[in-house]
Enzyme design. Sequence first.
Site: not given
Length: 179
Positions: A94, A97, A99, A101, A125
């Site tokens: 999704d 952020d 990064g 993950t 983001k």
Amino acid sequence: MKLVLTEDEIRAGVARMAGTISGFYGQRHVTIVGVLTGSVILLADLVRQLNMPLRLALVQARSYRGRATRPGPLAIDAEHLPELAGRHVLLLDDIFDTGHTLQELVSQLRRHEPESIRTAVLLRKQGRQQVELEPDWVGFDIPDEFVVGYGLDYDDLYRNLPCLMALEAADLAAGEPLA
Ligand code: 5GP
Ligand code: MG
């Protein structure tokens, strides 16, 4: 809460991504690996606009607990993944952020020896990235705010909102889930 992306804007962004991804893969077989739980709405909308032969798989990655809006330790459950060796893998999440993950998932999935591995996210983001990896496909760049809707949650709520909303300080301070 305040509106970040309307339903129509998201629809257009997903269609744009689908066009680029279809163009890139042509008629190659692709295994799309969605990151649970936030990517499920995107996954469902995106794959119905892709024309190549494809398989679907899911992997679970969790770095947020309950009402946290900043990540904790990352837990990955890849137990239910199908055979990925020799396959073109597209990892779908999704939001990108920090990064961590996606970077960690890419390095874990590489151990399965896929033919190729690429990444796509609906959202990125601005100004938050802490890793070398850049997603291959990004739907939208958004400001650094905690967002919900279109699959993204706060305390497991709001995933069903068709648009994308940013939580405001008052929402986060509220002790009880928002009505
Ligand atoms: P990263 O590892 O890139 O910092 O974070 C990626 C994961 O954190 C995403 O898969 C998503 O689950 C969660 N995340 C990051 N930012 C947000 C946000 O603004 N809202 C929500 N609901 N989840 C987020
Ligand atoms: Mg997630």
